[in-house]
Design a protein around this motif. Sequence first.
Motif, PDB file in Angstrom:
ATOM      1  N   PRO A 112      -2.226  56.314 -25.429  1.00  0.00           N
ATOM      2  CA  PRO A 112      -2.323  56.143 -26.888  1.00  0.00           C
ATOM      3  C   PRO A 112      -1.938  57.443 -27.601  1.00  0.00           C
ATOM      4  O   PRO A 112      -2.311  58.534 -27.187  1.00  0.00           O
ATOM      5  N   ILE A 113      -1.188  57.300 -28.679  1.00  0.00           N
ATOM      6  CA  ILE A 113      -0.814  58.471 -29.485  1.00  0.00           C
ATOM      7  C   ILE A 113      -1.039  58.176 -30.952  1.00  0.00           C
ATOM      8  O   ILE A 113      -1.103  57.013 -31.363  1.00  0.00           O
ATOM      9  N   PHE A 114      -1.174  59.239 -31.715  1.00  0.00           N
ATOM     10  CA  PHE A 114      -1.367  59.152 -33.182  1.00  0.00           C
ATOM     11  C   PHE A 114      -2.565  58.286 -33.553  1.00  0.00           C
ATOM     12  O   PHE A 114      -2.525  57.490 -34.498  1.00  0.00           O
ATOM     13  N   GLN A 115      -3.658  58.426 -32.769  1.00  0.00           N
ATOM     14  CA  GLN A 115      -4.882  57.713 -33.155  1.00  0.00           C
ATOM     15  C   GLN A 115      -5.436  58.274 -34.456  1.00  0.00           C
ATOM     16  O   GLN A 115      -6.134  57.583 -35.192  1.00  0.00           O
ATOM     17  N   HIS A 116      -5.117  59.564 -34.690  1.00  0.00           N
ATOM     18  CA  HIS A 116      -5.410  60.192 -35.985  1.00  0.00           C
ATOM     19  C   HIS A 116      -4.070  60.534 -36.598  1.00  0.00           C
ATOM     20  O   HIS A 116      -3.481  61.570 -36.275  1.00  0.00           O
ATOM     21  N   PRO A 117      -3.568  59.680 -37.471  1.00  0.00           N
ATOM     22  CA  PRO A 117      -2.197  59.839 -37.985  1.00  0.00           C
ATOM     23  C   PRO A 117      -2.024  61.152 -38.727  1.00  0.00           C
ATOM     24  O   PRO A 117      -2.901  61.583 -39.477  1.00  0.00           O
ATOM     25  N   PRO A 118      -0.898  61.831 -38.517  1.00  0.00           N
ATOM     26  CA  PRO A 118      -0.631  63.094 -39.221  1.00  0.00           C
ATOM     27  C   PRO A 118      -0.339  62.859 -40.696  1.00  0.00           C
ATOM     28  O   PRO A 118      -0.042  61.731 -41.135  1.00  0.00           O
ATOM     29  N   ALA A 119      -0.377  63.944 -41.450  1.00  0.00           N
ATOM     30  CA  ALA A 119      -0.170  63.849 -42.902  1.00  0.00           C
ATOM     31  C   ALA A 119       1.251  63.442 -43.268  1.00  0.00           C
ATOM     32  O   ALA A 119       1.510  62.970 -44.381  1.00  0.00           O
ATOM     33  N   SER A 120       2.174  63.625 -42.316  1.00  0.00           N
ATOM     34  CA  SER A 120       3.571  63.271 -42.611  1.00  0.00           C
ATOM     35  C   SER A 120       3.809  61.757 -42.638  1.00  0.00           C
ATOM     36  O   SER A 120       4.846  61.295 -43.113  1.00  0.00           O
ATOM     37  N   PHE A 121       2.866  60.967 -42.118  1.00  0.00           N
ATOM     38  CA  PHE A 121       3.024  59.508 -42.134  1.00  0.00           C
ATOM     39  C   PHE A 121       2.815  58.977 -43.560  1.00  0.00           C
ATOM     40  O   PHE A 121       1.967  59.504 -44.308  1.00  0.00           O
ATOM     41  N   PRO A 122       3.532  57.924 -43.926  1.00  0.00           N
ATOM     42  CA  PRO A 122       3.273  57.275 -45.232  1.00  0.00           C
ATOM     43  C   PRO A 122       1.843  56.735 -45.289  1.00  0.00           C
ATOM     44  O   PRO A 122       1.238  56.431 -44.252  1.00  0.00           O
ATOM     45  N   GLU A 123       1.336  56.578 -46.490  1.00  0.00           N
ATOM     46  CA  GLU A 123      -0.061  56.144 -46.656  1.00  0.00           C
ATOM     47  C   GLU A 123      -0.283  54.764 -46.064  1.00  0.00           C
ATOM     48  O   GLU A 123      -1.331  54.510 -45.448  1.00  0.00           O
ATOM     49  N   THR A 124       0.679  53.868 -46.249  1.00  0.00           N
ATOM     50  CA  THR A 124       0.508  52.515 -45.709  1.00  0.00           C
ATOM     51  C   THR A 124       0.413  52.543 -44.191  1.00  0.00           C
ATOM     52  O   THR A 124      -0.380  51.796 -43.588  1.00  0.00           O
ATOM     53  N   LEU A 125       1.217  53.404 -43.546  1.00  0.00           N
ATOM     54  CA  LEU A 125       1.171  53.520 -42.091  1.00  0.00           C
ATOM     55  C   LEU A 125      -0.142  54.126 -41.640  1.00  0.00           C
ATOM     56  O   LEU A 125      -0.746  53.679 -40.650  1.00  0.00           O
ATOM     57  N   GLN A 126      -0.622  55.119 -42.377  1.00  0.00           N
ATOM     58  CA  GLN A 126      -1.908  55.725 -42.036  1.00  0.00           C
ATOM     59  C   GLN A 126      -3.037  54.704 -42.154  1.00  0.00           C
ATOM     60  O   GLN A 126      -3.943  54.647 -41.303  1.00  0.00           O
ATOM     61  N   GLU A 127      -2.983  53.874 -43.221  1.00  0.00           N
ATOM     62  CA  GLU A 127      -4.034  52.866 -43.425  1.00  0.00           C
ATOM     63  C   GLU A 127      -4.033  51.861 -42.280  1.00  0.00           C
ATOM     64  O   GLU A 127      -5.095  51.469 -41.795  1.00  0.00           O
ATOM     65  N   ARG A 128      -2.871  51.423 -41.831  1.00  0.00           N
ATOM     66  CA  ARG A 128      -2.796  50.430 -40.774  1.00  0.00           C
ATOM     67  C   ARG A 128      -3.344  50.986 -39.455  1.00  0.00           C
ATOM     68  O   ARG A 128      -3.985  50.268 -38.684  1.00  0.00           O
ATOM     69  N   ILE A 129      -3.102  52.251 -39.233  1.00  0.00           N
ATOM     70  CA  ILE A 129      -3.644  52.875 -38.003  1.00  0.00           C
ATOM     71  C   ILE A 129      -5.154  53.005 -38.113  1.00  0.00           C
ATOM     72  O   ILE A 129      -5.897  52.712 -37.156  1.00  0.00           O
ATOM     73  N   HIS A 130      -5.648  53.464 -39.271  1.00  0.00           N
ATOM     74  CA  HIS A 130      -7.088  53.618 -39.481  1.00  0.00           C
ATOM     75  C   HIS A 130      -7.797  52.273 -39.388  1.00  0.00           C
ATOM     76  O   HIS A 130      -8.906  52.170 -38.845  1.00  0.00           O
ATOM     77  N   ASP A 131      -7.186  51.208 -39.953  1.00  0.00           N
ATOM     78  CA  ASP A 131      -7.820  49.882 -39.957  1.00  0.00           C
ATOM     79  C   ASP A 131      -7.761  49.206 -38.599  1.00  0.00           C
ATOM     80  O   ASP A 131      -8.385  48.161 -38.395  1.00  0.00           O
ATOM     81  N   GLY A 132      -6.990  49.738 -37.689  1.00  0.00           N
ATOM     82  CA  GLY A 132      -6.862  49.135 -36.372  1.00  0.00           C
ATOM     83  C   GLY A 132      -5.852  48.034 -36.301  1.00  0.00           C
ATOM     84  O   GLY A 132      -5.766  47.330 -35.278  1.00  0.00           O
ATOM     85  N   ARG A 133      -5.039  47.849 -37.339  1.00  0.00           N
ATOM     86  CA  ARG A 133      -4.007  46.814 -37.330  1.00  0.00           C
ATOM     87  C   ARG A 133      -2.765  47.263 -36.559  1.00  0.00           C
ATOM     88  O   ARG A 133      -1.915  46.438 -36.221  1.00  0.00           O
ATOM     89  N   LEU A 134      -2.659  48.560 -36.305  1.00  0.00           N
ATOM     90  CA  LEU A 134      -1.517  49.087 -35.568  1.00  0.00           C
ATOM     91  C   LEU A 134      -1.999  50.157 -34.566  1.00  0.00           C
ATOM     92  O   LEU A 134      -2.750  51.068 -34.930  1.00  0.00           O
ATOM     93  N   LYS A 135      -1.586  49.958 -33.351  1.00  0.00           N
ATOM     94  CA  LYS A 135      -1.852  50.954 -32.311  1.00  0.00           C
ATOM     95  C   LYS A 135      -0.523  51.372 -31.696  1.00  0.00           C
ATOM     96  O   LYS A 135       0.341  50.519 -31.471  1.00  0.00           O
ATOM     97  N   ILE A 136      -0.402  52.661 -31.441  1.00  0.00           N
ATOM     98  CA  ILE A 136       0.865  53.206 -30.938  1.00  0.00           C
ATOM     99  C   ILE A 136       0.606  53.822 -29.565  1.00  0.00           C
ATOM    100  O   ILE A 136      -0.357  54.582 -29.371  1.00  0.00           O
ATOM    101  N   TYR A 137       1.503  53.494 -28.624  1.00  0.00           N
ATOM    102  CA  TYR A 137       1.410  53.998 -27.263  1.00  0.00           C
ATOM    103  C   TYR A 137       2.775  54.587 -26.874  1.00  0.00           C
ATOM    104  O   TYR A 137       3.776  54.375 -27.549  1.00  0.00           O
ATOM    105  N   ARG A 138       2.741  55.265 -25.735  1.00  0.00           N
ATOM    106  CA  ARG A 138       4.001  55.751 -25.189  1.00  0.00           C
ATOM    107  C   ARG A 138       3.894  55.909 -23.673  1.00  0.00           C
ATOM    108  O   ARG A 138       2.797  56.022 -23.106  1.00  0.00           O
ATOM    109  N   ASP A 139       5.046  55.873 -23.040  1.00  0.00           N
ATOM    110  CA  ASP A 139       5.146  56.283 -21.653  1.00  0.00           C
ATOM    111  C   ASP A 139       6.266  57.314 -21.587  1.00  0.00           C
ATOM    112  O   ASP A 139       6.575  57.958 -22.601  1.00  0.00           O
ATOM    113  N   GLY A 140       6.881  57.484 -20.436  1.00  0.00           N
ATOM    114  CA  GLY A 140       7.883  58.539 -20.320  1.00  0.00           C
ATOM    115  C   GLY A 140       9.072  58.377 -21.230  1.00  0.00           C
ATOM    116  O   GLY A 140       9.560  59.360 -21.802  1.00  0.00           O
ATOM    117  N   ASN A 141       9.528  57.147 -21.466  1.00  0.00           N
ATOM    118  CA  ASN A 141      10.787  56.956 -22.189  1.00  0.00           C
ATOM    119  C   ASN A 141      10.702  55.936 -23.318  1.00  0.00           C
ATOM    120  O   ASN A 141      11.734  55.611 -23.922  1.00  0.00           O
TER     121      ASN A 141
END
Length: 416
Positions: free
Chosen positions: A86-115
Amino acid sequence: MNRHSIFFKLNLIFLFSLATLIAFFVMMVREIQTQELRLLEKKVVTSESEIRKIIIHDGKNLEESFRSKGYRPIEDPSAIRAKLKPIFQHPPASFPETLQERIHDGRLKIYRDGNHLYFELIGPTHSRMISTPIDAYRPKWIALFFGSMIGVVLLLYWTMRRSLIPLKTLATQIRRFGEGDMTISTRSDKKDEIAYVANQFDAAVKKIKAMKEARTLFMRNIMHELKTPITKGKLSVALIEEGVEAEILRRAFSRMEELIQEMAQIELITSQSLELKMQKCDLETIVENVATLLFVEPERIKLSCHPCSIVADCDLITIVLKNLIDNAFKYGTDKRVDLCYRKDVLEVINKGAPLAQSFERMIEPFAKGSPSGSKESFGLGLYIVKSILDAHGAELSHRYEKGRHHFVITGLKPAR
């Protein structure tokens, strides 16, 4: 470890170089991670916006729309979710407000692997996971470069340390040479500067050894060749009637015999064949022996001492005091000598005119104390004294105060 040692300084330079390389590598890695994070932030913002637009405008043919835009829907998110980070569980300030809200509300989760990046869109009834490839900012040359640099530093350190190791051997050989060992050899087949110094020192040792052997042979031959004619001369003088000529010849042969004895003493001392027999010596007894050797009344030598015993080679110290006291009688004005031993300092004191030349010149062989040279002396007395004291680790100095000579001996060990 000795802070002035070359090995200490070499170790210090190596550790400093290694620490600098590691610190620079860490800084580069952190800079790479920062650059990668910035790229990920931009990728997340761009991809999330595109995914929302596809869902809003192409609601009926989502899979085809996602694939046409370079995205891939994940059919079974639960099967791969455990393998993702999991990455960006605490969204950085550079993210738009709508994107930050969706991450905070749990409507969007972001993950990554090697590529790949994975966006999990969580709805009231079901969730959807979309992946998109990422170009990770991971220049491989960084690790290769720093690995090579550390390897070069280690190789240089090992090579330099190996080149300096002969210095320890050379130092040991020089110490042995200083102790009188003429059998040493510092010859080296290497081509560096240390080998050059070692070879030059080896050549100097061989030259000194040859000169010393030649000097010893010369001295012994002279003494051997002179003894026979002197003995014959003394026997011949004994047959001559008493007179001025006989007395002159007798004195001449006696002085030549004394010269040979002094030359023998010098040869023994300076060839470092002298073995000290350290023992407790009584200064009062030594002074009595000196008076006997010089054929003078003991009352003419006044001894003041506390303590009156030293640790030394008694026979050699007797020679030291004999020569100093003999000089005092020869060049003194009152035919009296004072000896004083206080606080580990032995002084031979007598009245007399100032030295005709510097004390440093006087302790050289064949230097004479009389400016006219009228006194009977070969100029070897002080040289023998200095050589004996050097063998004892003691020093001889001189000062002239209020018409009195003070020959000062320091470094003799008192008997406790």
